[in-house]
Scaffold this active site. Structure first.
Site, PDB file in Angstrom:
ATOM      1  N   GLY A 266      -7.714   4.485 -13.910  1.00 20.68           N
ATOM      2  CA  GLY A 266      -8.359   4.435 -12.606  1.00 20.68           C
ATOM      3  C   GLY A 266      -7.339   4.544 -11.483  1.00 20.68           C
ATOM      4  O   GLY A 266      -6.299   5.206 -11.629  1.00 20.68           O
ATOM      5  N   SER A 267      -7.615   3.854 -10.418  1.00 20.13           N
ATOM      6  CA  SER A 267      -6.794   3.999  -9.205  1.00 20.13           C
ATOM      7  C   SER A 267      -5.387   3.473  -9.362  1.00 20.13           C
ATOM      8  O   SER A 267      -4.557   3.653  -8.474  1.00 20.13           O
ATOM      9  CB  SER A 267      -7.475   3.264  -8.043  1.00 20.13           C
ATOM     10  OG  SER A 267      -8.781   3.759  -7.882  1.00 20.13           O
ATOM     11  N   THR A 268      -5.087   2.795 -10.477  1.00 19.02           N
ATOM     12  CA  THR A 268      -3.726   2.267 -10.623  1.00 19.02           C
ATOM     13  C   THR A 268      -2.706   3.384 -10.720  1.00 19.02           C
ATOM     14  O   THR A 268      -1.516   3.145 -10.565  1.00 19.02           O
ATOM     15  CB  THR A 268      -3.606   1.369 -11.872  1.00 19.02           C
ATOM     16  OG1 THR A 268      -4.049   2.107 -13.015  1.00 19.02           O
ATOM     17  CG2 THR A 268      -4.415   0.104 -11.735  1.00 19.02           C
ATOM     18  N   VAL A 269      -3.167   4.632 -10.990  1.00 24.07           N
ATOM     19  CA  VAL A 269      -2.183   5.726 -11.072  1.00 24.07           C
ATOM     20  C   VAL A 269      -1.800   6.255  -9.691  1.00 24.07           C
ATOM     21  O   VAL A 269      -0.863   7.033  -9.559  1.00 24.07           O
ATOM     22  CB  VAL A 269      -2.706   6.922 -11.910  1.00 24.07           C
ATOM     23  CG1 VAL A 269      -3.013   6.495 -13.325  1.00 24.07           C
ATOM     24  CG2 VAL A 269      -3.917   7.559 -11.259  1.00 24.07           C
ATOM     25  N   LYS A 270      -2.553   5.846  -8.658  1.00 16.99           N
ATOM     26  CA  LYS A 270      -2.367   6.458  -7.343  1.00 16.99           C
ATOM     27  C   LYS A 270      -0.957   6.302  -6.780  1.00 16.99           C
ATOM     28  O   LYS A 270      -0.389   7.263  -6.244  1.00 16.99           O
ATOM     29  CB  LYS A 270      -3.410   5.921  -6.361  1.00 16.99           C
ATOM     30  CG  LYS A 270      -4.796   6.516  -6.650  1.00 16.99           C
ATOM     31  CD  LYS A 270      -5.878   5.894  -5.800  1.00 16.99           C
ATOM     32  CE  LYS A 270      -7.235   6.456  -6.157  1.00 16.99           C
ATOM     33  NZ  LYS A 270      -8.340   5.694  -5.508  1.00 16.99           N
TER      34      LYS A 270
END
Lengths: 375, 628
Positions: free
Chosen positions: B325-329
């Site tokens: 999810g957004s943790t890769v952003k």
């Protein structure tokens, strides 16, 4: 009363102070008993009561030896038929109501228990000698048949107990007397031949117990049953073989000390000896036995009459059977039969009866010089 | 024919006797010589053979298994030790009737079907004189009952041994793993000398990873035994070399705090010191009691563990696979800067929907209507999807995959634990190899927000985070801190983890991303705002909530209630602190959390609190729950 006592005391004193002994034989027996006690001490793992019990029997046997040595062969000869009859009768009694573990060998007389079969070791050669001594020698077929019957009746009774070892010894004593009486070689050949022919029949007969058959089969292939019947042979061979030239030393034999060797105080004590004293010890011990046998034969040869000769010779040669059968058993060349190593194996009746036999020989020796026309 | 009666002839009889006696004696001497020859054969020719067999009779080689090394946490808290226990052993060749004996024995000491099955298996493999364990871990009551009845059971004995024990129970099960009975496959592969007398071997976790260190070397005793196999004396003794004690980088208090924070909800948390790769906590919830496995777990217990829908045996930290999810952003943003695709000032207009040219399929923002124009820092702080959709498109999937690969995605982190999962770093090559299908542009778009084919493990994410925190220096996570050859011996530090030199080319770029992450926790609009309240250091973090979208349609799945959504969503949170000089990086994945910020972040904060407490920093618990 006092007179009787005094006479008895006198007789006892004479017996001990002036024994009628063949000194070389006596010394050899003493040496053998010493070796026996030494070996037993190790085999019994220094258990004092075993050694004391055995020593007591030796003393008792020695007293009997001294007593018998004073009985003239003539007297023995006259008693022979009775002694033989009584001992054979006792065998019948034992067969009827004897006691013992698995085998009916023992007779309980309240105060002492003994094996009547032991008596036959002495009375058998006496009886055969008695019979042959009054027959023209060498014996003919008829005499052989009679002797055969005299041997067979007690031997079969003993074998039925079942005690194949003693039956063998008893029969051997009679056969030796027959051999020494000068039985013609061709007759011996015929006897031996028919025995060989009879062997397969006997093997399959009901007369031979299965366990006895197994023992013979196990001898041929001891590894086939390493925990059952083969165990004795295997462990005994290991004990003997690991002894080497010089042995492991007194009380250092691991096979007996750690109880891998079964019956190591009785039937297999020779293996203990071989393990602890090595081949050197075995050679010396066998030489001692050979000397005793030779000396006994020498006594027999010099005996004054045919009865004494046959009796002495038969006793000497049956002594050899003990050594041979026991030695063959512990080295795995003969089946496991309960034959003790004379004067070494732990056990009462055997030691006593053996020493009594030597008493007879001493008596023959002591009375050789007397001229007796009744020969 | 006249038959003359035979007459006695004393002289002839004497002569005949003499001849027979000496012939007889000669035969006797011959026979005795034969007997002596036999003795010679046994005692001289075959002497060596029989000496060997006599020794084989009396000497038993008894192996002394080494005590297994102990395991401590970094502060010396005991995690695994050995406790004395008793087991029943059977020497098969001493038991006359095995079946009858087992039946009778079962009436004295309970034997489970499992015990009997295992015993029979081992019986088939062992030699008859080797003792085979029948029942482990006898109670005192059972020992007493057996002692009274021992005479009935020749060949059966109570034998003391050291049993592995995990005093912390389920707390460290997924770190330590457990030891268990050596099975057939292991038996075939192990050095029989080294494992002689040893019943157990590390089956998983640290116990398996460092088996060679923990095991040690067996000693032996040459024991003289009698025919009953009773030992009489020791001829020679070589003591065993105990296994080495291990100190793990794990901090039991952090582990405790993390585990407690999950309150039983399935998930995982990993804390790493970015400066050296040391793993400070590795939590997987739910867990199991490793002590159950030590003496052979019962079928019922094992089935219960297997059938549990929450899968307590699954090590979620290592093998739990989650869309990041957004943790890769933050990583993507960093890529944008480092690859020269973005400057920190470049803005993107978030309208709530993003369309690829010529496609009707829309890609959504978190907030309806969007948040307007945002630069990179705000994009991270508010987790603005549109910003990253565009960035991913500009970067292209190949560059994206290569860049993200530098953080370790898509392959095992290299932690010193067995059976780590690889996860999936999406790329055209990967898709071709896996599905034999070409790559679509739309897949690049959703890859930009950690959706689609993306799968990571919590450990991978923590490893990536630590790499980010340490400005591009990738260190394999390490659990082993030091080893020790015995109690009181000096601790020998473990060799450092493999390190790849930093791939950062512009430190200010990294600081920009960290600034965005600090905003996540401390900014007005941060997705985990409020999380840092009362914490002595600035925290840099990033939330993630995976599978928010229906898989089949591009629309919000309005049919699902919040609770149903919550059950399907994975709430993620990654953070490190102090932001400027990171000393701890924490990743939390909560399987049934509705929102990363509200559900996973507090767990991370609890771990950080424990960490701060340990350093004597003011203990100010989180009072205000951050909004989602």
């Amino acid at each position: 009363m006092n007179v009787t006592l005094a006479r008895l005391r006198h007789a006892l004193l004479r017996m001990i102070v002036r024994p009628r002994l063949d000194l070389p034989l006596a010394l050899a027996l003493l040496l053998l008993a010493g070796v026996g006690l030494l070996t037993l001490t190790s085999a019994a793992d220094l258990e004092v009561h075993v050694i004391v019990a055995q020593a007591t029997r030796f003393v008792l046997g020695a007293l009997l030896l001294l007593a018998v040595s004073r009985v003239p062969p003539v007297r023995l000869r006259s008693l022979t038929p009775w002694l033989y009859a009584i001992s054979t009768l006792l065998l019948v009694v034992v067969a009827a109501l004897g006691e013992g573990r698995g085998a009916h060998r023992w007779l309980n007389l309240g105060v002492l228990r003994f094996q009547p079969s032991e008596l036959l070791k002495l009375t058998m050669p006496m009886m055969v000698a008695w019979y042959l001594a009054q027959r023209p020698l060498p014996p003919r077929w008829r005499d052989m048949a009679v002797v055969g019957l005299l041997i067979a009746v007690p031997a079969v009774l003993i074998a039925k107990q079942p005690d194949l070892g003693t039956a063998l010894l008893v029969a051997a004593a009679g056969v030796f007397a027959l051999f020494l009486s000068g039985l013609a070689w061709w007759r011996i050949g015929v006897l031996f031949g028919s025995l060989v022919l009879a062997l397969p029949i006997a093997w399959h007969s009901r007369f031979i117990h299965q366990y006895q058959r197994d023992r013979v089969l196990t001898l041929l292939h001891p590894e086939s049953d390493p925990l059952g019947t083969g165990w004795h042979i295997i462990q005994s061979e290991i004990a003997v073989g690991s002894g080497g030239w010089f042995g492991k030393g007194w009380h250092q034999g691991t096979q007996s000390r750690l109880e891998f060797l079964p019956e190591h105080t009785t039937d297999f004590i020779f293996a203990v000896f071989a393990e602890e004293f090595g081949l050197i010890g075995v050679i010396l011990l066998v030489a001692l036995y050979a000397f005793i046998i030779g000396r006994c034969l020498w006594i027999a040869v010099n005996a004054r009459d045919t009865y004494s000769r046959l009796l002495g010779g038969a006793l000497a040669m049956s002594f050899f059977v003990y050594v041979m059968v026991n030695g063959g058993m512990i080295t795995g060349i003969l089946p496991v039969v309960g034959v003790p190593l004379p004067l070494v194996s732990y056990g009462g009746t055997s030691a006593v009866s053996l020493l009594t036999g030597f008493g007879v020989l001493m008596s023959i020796h002591a009375h050789r010089k007397l001229v007796d026309s009744r020969a | 024919m006249l038959r003359r009666p035979a007459l006695k002839d004393p002289r002839r009889e004497h002569a005949s006797f003499r001849a027979r006696a000496w012939i007889g004696y000669a035969l006797i001497l011959l026979a005795l010589s034969g007997l002596l020859a036999r003795f010679f054969w046994l005692q001289v020719v075959q002497h060596q053979e029989f000496v060997t067999r006599a020794n084989a009779n009396r000497i038993r080689l008894v192996y002394l298994p080494p005590p297994r090394g102990l395991i401590y946490d970094r502060n010396g808290v005991l995690l695994a030790d050995n406790v004395p226990a008793y087991r029943l052993e059977v020497v098969p060749e001493r038991v006359p009737h095995m079946q009858a004996m087992l039946q009778q024995l079962a009436q004295v000491v309970p034997l489970s079907a499992e015990d009997l099955r295992r015993f029979r298996d081992e019986l088939a493999q062992q030699r008859p004189f080797q003792s085979v364990p029948l029942r482990l871990k006898l109670s005192e009551d059972e020992i007493a009952r057996f002692a009274i009845n021992q005479w009935r059971f020749p060949g059966v004995a109570v034998v003391p041994y050291l049993m592995r024990n995990y005093p912390q129970g389920k707390l460290f099960a997924h770190v330590l793993g457990y030891v268990g009975r050596i099975d057939e496959n292991e038996q075939a592969r192990l050095d029989p000398e080294l494992y002689a007398g040893t019943l157990q071997i590390g089956k998983s976790g640290i116990e398996r990873q460092y088996e060679t260190l923990l095991h040690g070397k067996p000693g032996y005793e040459l024991v003289e035994v009698n025919v009953d196999q009773r030992p009489l004396r020791v001829l020679e003794r070589v003591p065993p070399t105990p296994g080495r004690n291990l100190y793990l980088s794990i901090d039991a208090r952090l582990q405790q705090a993390g585990e407690a924070a999950f309150a039983g909800r399935p998930g995982a948390a990993v804390a790493i010191d970015p400066r050296n790769g040391q793993v400070l906590a590795l939590v997987s919830v739910p867990s199991y009691d490793p002590n159950l496995f030590v003496s052979g777990i019962s079928d019922a217990d094992y089935r219960a563990l297997l059938d549990d829908p929450d899968k307590p045996l699954l090590n979620r930290a290592l093998r739990g696979l989650y869309p990041p999810g957004s943790t890769v952003k933050p990583y993507l943003a960093l890529g944008g800067l480092e690859l020269g695709l973005r400057t920190p000032q470049d803005t993107v207009d978030s309208t709530g929907e993003f369309y690829l040219p010529g496609q009707k399929r829309g890609y959504r923002d978190d907030q309806r209507g969007g948040v307007g124009r945002v630069a990179m820092v705000q994009a991270i702080e508010q987790s603005v999807n549109t910003y990253f959709y565009k960035l991913a498109l500009d970067m292209g999937i190949d560059r994206l995959a290569t860049w993200m690969g530098r953080f370790g995605f898509g392959r095992p982190s290299g932690i010193d634990l067995p059976a780590e999962a690889s996860g999936v770093l999406p790329s055209p090559a990967w898709k071709r190899a896996t599905f034999h299908q070409p790559w679509y542009l739309g897949e690049t778009v959703i890859a930009g927000i950690g959706q689609g084919y993306w799968v990571v493990t919590p450990l991978q994410l923590a490893h990536a985070l630590a790499t980010l925190a340490d400005h591009g220096v990738a260190r394999a996570p390490r659990l082993l801190l030091a080893e020790q050859s015995g109690m009181g011996a000096p601790r020998v530090p473990a060799p450092p983890a493999p390190v790849t030199p930093s791939f950062a080319t512009s430190v200010p770029d990294w600081d920009t991303v960290v600034q965005g992450m600090v905003g996540v926790v401390n900014g007005d609009k941060g997705t985990a705002r409020g999380l840092g309240v009362g914490f002595p250091y600035p925290i840099a973090g990033k939330t993630g909530t995976a599978e928010r979208y229906s898989r089949t349609t591009s629309a919000y799945d309005t049919h699902l209630t919040n609770a149903q959504l919550a059950a399907r969503h994975r709430a993620l949170f990654e953070c490190f602190t102090p932001a400027a000089d990171p000393r701890i990086a924490v990743v939390v994945v909560l399987e049934h959390g509705a929102w990363g910020g509200s559900a996973a972040a507090p767990i991370a904060r609890r771990i950080l609190d424990a960490w701060a407490r340990e350093r004597g920093l003011p203990d100010t618990p989180l009072t205000q729950a951050p909004p989602g």
